[in-house]
Design an enzyme around this catalytic site. Structure first.
Site, short mmCIF file in Angstrom:
data_model
loop_
_atom_site.label_atom_id
_atom_site.label_comp_id
_atom_site.label_asym_id
_atom_site.label_seq_id
_atom_site.Cartn_x
_atom_site.Cartn_y
_atom_site.Cartn_z
N LYS A 47 77.03 66.18 59.93
CA LYS A 47 76.03 66.79 59.05
C LYS A 47 75.52 68.12 59.59
O LYS A 47 75.27 69.04 58.82
CB LYS A 47 74.87 65.80 58.87
CG LYS A 47 73.99 66.16 57.68
CD LYS A 47 72.97 65.06 57.38
CE LYS A 47 72.12 65.47 56.19
NZ LYS A 47 71.09 64.46 55.88
N GLU A 79 83.61 53.77 46.72
CA GLU A 79 84.49 54.78 47.32
C GLU A 79 85.97 54.43 47.16
O GLU A 79 86.82 55.31 47.08
CB GLU A 79 84.15 54.97 48.80
CG GLU A 79 82.81 55.69 49.04
CD GLU A 79 81.60 54.77 49.04
OE1 GLU A 79 81.76 53.56 48.72
OE2 GLU A 79 80.50 55.24 49.38
N PHE A 111 72.65 55.32 62.49
CA PHE A 111 72.68 54.72 61.15
C PHE A 111 73.86 55.29 60.34
O PHE A 111 74.06 56.50 60.30
CB PHE A 111 71.36 55.00 60.41
CG PHE A 111 71.36 54.46 59.01
CD1 PHE A 111 71.46 53.09 58.77
CD2 PHE A 111 71.28 55.32 57.91
CE1 PHE A 111 71.49 52.59 57.48
CE2 PHE A 111 71.30 54.83 56.62
CZ PHE A 111 71.41 53.46 56.40
N GLN A 112 74.59 54.42 59.73
CA GLN A 112 75.79 54.77 58.95
C GLN A 112 76.80 55.58 59.76
O GLN A 112 77.49 56.44 59.23
CB GLN A 112 75.41 55.50 57.65
CG GLN A 112 74.71 54.57 56.66
CD GLN A 112 74.65 55.11 55.24
OE1 GLN A 112 74.57 56.31 55.04
NE2 GLN A 112 74.67 54.21 54.26
N MET A 135 101.31 36.18 40.49
CA MET A 135 102.38 36.30 41.48
C MET A 135 102.14 35.32 42.63
O MET A 135 103.09 34.76 43.18
CB MET A 135 102.48 37.74 41.98
CG MET A 135 103.78 38.06 42.68
SD MET A 135 105.22 37.79 41.64
CE MET A 135 105.52 39.43 40.99
#
Lengths: 585, 177
Positions: free
Chosen positions: A164, A52, A114-115, A482
């Site tokens: 959802k 993502e 869940f999630q 760096m």
């Protein structure tokens, strides 16, 4: 006309109404209805990323190179948390983005389902605004409002969290055509009185400098045009931040190069010694100002910014002008023209001569070599061999990024995609995916470091899947360069965890992805191999082995002012920064 | 007319200011305001919030903060940047404003102390809202200094606990926000 459809269908319909052609995303349980709607539509193309974070940076690259809004679609929980880095990146660099996240169904919210994660809570401080859609009735307005908020005023990322059950629910959809908001009202026009005073100040200036930033790019082509016109009308020198490169052409005579920590000597000295600073769409960031109390001590400062909160945040200015820099510059051009048609080149001659003396220092010089590839040389060659093409550059973060800013030259806006504010390693590869999606036939090159590029390397797979011939040009010095440079500056050269003990074979890695791999460690072969990279119509990983312990110079060391730069011939950089400077980043 | 901003650097000393913020009463709006203060390192001395216009879903948030003039200006501008924020007024900067606070104060005691407690409550116009044979709960409204003073007087007389609403404020005169 209102039409009945499901929440998921509304999402796609809103994207179509917003003329979105591409979205970047990754499916999951809580966005399945939206993915089903994508499956059944043929107007919005979905680019499946591998992580993502990659979707968010791809959307940023897409947005930055087109001036349009980037769109991201991810699932709940880890989908949303993985997007947080890209959202924050877009917030700090003012990139317009709409990120749609799935959420567990409303009855389950708060149950540690869940999630499930508190997406609006987590993203509240890393978005311009965010929404949790509790009812399908609110969805059409929120979808369109999100685009309005993301793209207007100072652009930024907006999250829409859609449970959802709302995606499944039926409701009425109509495009509300939002072009204003009851509480959010960005000020576009600058105050005329203030612009008049600005022009008067400019007409009297003896040592003026334009200091321009990403705001000019965000404002669009008109702002770039007006800036160039204003520079021509006045004859004033121009410098730019990292984010603003390309607004004023690098081949323009008045160009001073980039300013700031790794900017040119002439740009920084001009900032320090000027008597009038005209800041256009930049925000006096700490990379730019160096030590605040020694910042440009004898100048009067004009600050043009669309965000009132940018004014006087870091540097107190004499004349703030709140407004879109495109509008303000246009007005400035008009008012200047009404007063005079001659540039002030004659009047500011001593200043221009002084600047030429600073230029003569040649602060970007470096020691050439026949045996090893100098990173600066690699960028110079890359520039020379690609400058006549339709080229877009993205970068990761670190030394290679600064060398690219110094040695690659941009004559057009929207050609340079880099993570400026947040400094996100791993930005460049997915950003190049986004740029290439928007510009299929262009040459898109990610100038990378071997450390950064491994952070989002998985997106090579995305590039291969969609036939996106991105070129990943890795300046491989085996160090997080760096970090190593700062350890040399501040920590006695103790290179704690900054050396990559175990690097992959990038050529084999390219092959494993189904891309093309090139390795080069000989300066004599570099041109041929760059040409090979350009000509292959496939994604390429180019492993360019460069000097291992090269420092990126010039540099304003932390805690120092613009006139205290470290120049390239400084022998020992380990004793420059004092105790106070050490705590700064 | 634009205002030059040199005066912002004039003072490095901190001042206490009362800000009043008109917001849309939508979920998360308070979290946005509070999150802004913590994310940017601003102080909150007191904060009160309640819906004030039910039909229009609007709330007023009153914030007391302590900062230098430069930071105060940032606080105001950053608050105005939040999408659901209609307006922010710095009541302290805009002149005299009315500031009030309500406190409920529980005091336990018997005999002479109990008499003295009641006498003081009367002097301060604190109302008795609950009483038992050995305790009172007083309701007092007023400027924070008055509330403060009453609480300190109750201290030796059997003060048990105090709850305070925090400051709420409104500008004087006919103009609304």
């Amino acid at each position: 006309m209102a039409e009945q459809m499901t929440g998921a269908e509304m999402v796609i319909q809103a994207l179509v109404d917003q003329e979105v052609e591409h979205i970047f995303g990754y499916p999951g349980g809580a966005v399945l209805p939206i993915y089903d709607a994508i499956f059944q539509n043929d107007k919005v193309e979905h680019i499946l990323v591998r992580h993502e974070q990659g979707a968010t940076h791809a959307a940023e690259g897409y947005a930055r190179s087109t001036g349009k809004c980037g769109v991201v679609l991810v699932t709940s929980g880890p989908g949303a948390t993985n997007a947080v880095t890209g959202l924050t990146d877009a917030l700090l660099d003012s990139i317009p983005m709409v990120c749609i996240t799935g959420q567990v169904p409303t009855p389950l919210i708060g149950s540690d389902a869940f999630q499930e994660c508190d997406t609006v809570g987590i993203t509240r401080n890393c978005t311009k605004h965010n929404y949790l859609v509790k009812s399908v009735e609110d969805l059409p307005r929120i979808l369109h409002e999100a685009f309005y908020v993301a793209t207007s005023g100072r652009p930024g990322p907006v999250v829409i969290d859609i449970p959802k059950d709302v995606q499944f629910a039926l409701g009425n959809y109509a495009n509300p055509n939002i072009s204003s908001h009851p509480t959010y009202k960005p000020q576009m026009e600058g105050e005329l009185d203030a612009i008049k005073i600005a022009v008067d100040m400019m007409l009297k200036a003896e040592r003026p400098v334009f200091y321009t930033g990403g705001g000019v790019i965000n404002s669009g082509d008109d702002a770039t045009k007006s800036l160039r016109e204003m520079a021509e009308l006045t004859g004033f020198p121009v410098t730019s931040t990292l984010m603003g490169l390309g607004a004023y052409p690098a081949d323009g005579e008045q160009w001073l190069g980039m300013l700031g920590m790794h900017g040119t000597y002439e740009a920084n000295m001009a900032m320090h010694d000027c008597d009038l600073m005209i800041c256009v769409g930049a925000r006096f960031d700490d990379r730019i100002t160096g030590r605040i109390d020694a910042f440009s001590p004898n100048s009067r400062k004009i600050h043009i910014d669309i965000d009132p909160s940018s004014i006087n945040k870091n540097i107190v200015v004499d004349l703030p002008i709140v407004g879109d820099c495109g509008h303000v510059l246009e007005e400035m051009v008009r008012l200047w023209r009404a007063k005079t048609n001659a540039p002030r080149t004659e009047e500011i001659q001593p200043w221009l001569q002084q600047i030429d003396q600073w230029r003569a220092v040649k602060s970007l010089r470096y020691e050439k070599s026949d045996s090893v590839i100098k990173p600066q040389y690699a960028i110079e060659r890359l520039y020379e061999l690609t400058k006549d093409r339709d080229v877009y550059i993205t970068t990761e973060v670190g030394q290679h990024q600064m060398w690219a800013a110094q040695h690659f030259h941009f004559n057009q806006p929207n050609r340079w995609m880099t993570s400026g504010g947040l400094g996100t390693m791993g930005y460049g590869l997915p950003a190049s995916v986004g740029v290439q999606v928007a510009h299929r036939d262009a040459l898109v090159i990610d100038i990378a470091g071997e450390a950064s590029v491994q952070m989002t390397m998985q997106e090579m797979s995305t590039a291969v899947q969609y036939g996106l011939p991105i070129k990943i040009f890795i300046l491989n010095n085996e160090y997080m360069g760096m970090v190593r440079q700062w350890q040399e500056l501040l920590h006695g050269g103790r290179y704690s965890s900054s050396y990559s003990e175990s690097l992959p074979d990038f050529v084999m890695m390219a092959q494993a992805f189904g891309a093309h791999g090139i390795m080069c460690d000989d300066p004599k072969e570099l041109d041929d191999k760059i040409m090979e990279m350009i000509e292959i119509d496939k994604p390429v990983l180019f492993d360019c082995r460069v000097t291992k312990e090269e420092n990126c110079l010039p540099m304003i060391p932390s805690g120092k002012a613009h006139h205290e730069m470290i120049l390239p011939d400084t022998a020992d950089i380990g004793n420059i920064i004092d105790e106070k400077g050490k705590v700064l980043v | 007319m634009f205002k030059p901003s040199w005066d912002l650097e004039r003072s490095q000393s901190v001042e206490r200011h009362t800000l009043t913020v008109l917001v849309d009463n939508e979920p998360g709006v308070l979290a946005r305001v509070v999150g802004l203060f913590s994310a940017r390192g601003f102080n909150i001395d007191s904060l009160t919030v309640s819906e004030t216009e039910h039909d229009r879903h609007r709330s007023r948030i009153t914030i007391v903060t302590v900062a230098t003039p430069k930071v105060l200006s940032q606080i105001k501008l950053q608050l105005e940047r939040l999408i659901p924020v209609h307006r922010v007024h710095d009541l302290t900067a805009e002149g005299e404003s009315l500031e009030r606070e309500l406190a409920l104060i529980k005091v336990a005691g018997k005999g002479e102390n109990r008499v003295e407690t009641l006498r003081l409550a009367e002097a301060f116009r604190a109302n008795v809202v609950d009483a038992s044979i050995d305790s009172f709960v007083f309701e007092i409204t007023g400027r924070p200094s008055k509330v403060e003073q009453f609480i300190s007087l109750m201290q030796p007389l059997g003060l048990v606990e105090v709850v305070r609403t925090g400051l709420t404020a409104i500008s004087r005169g006919k103009e609304g926000m």
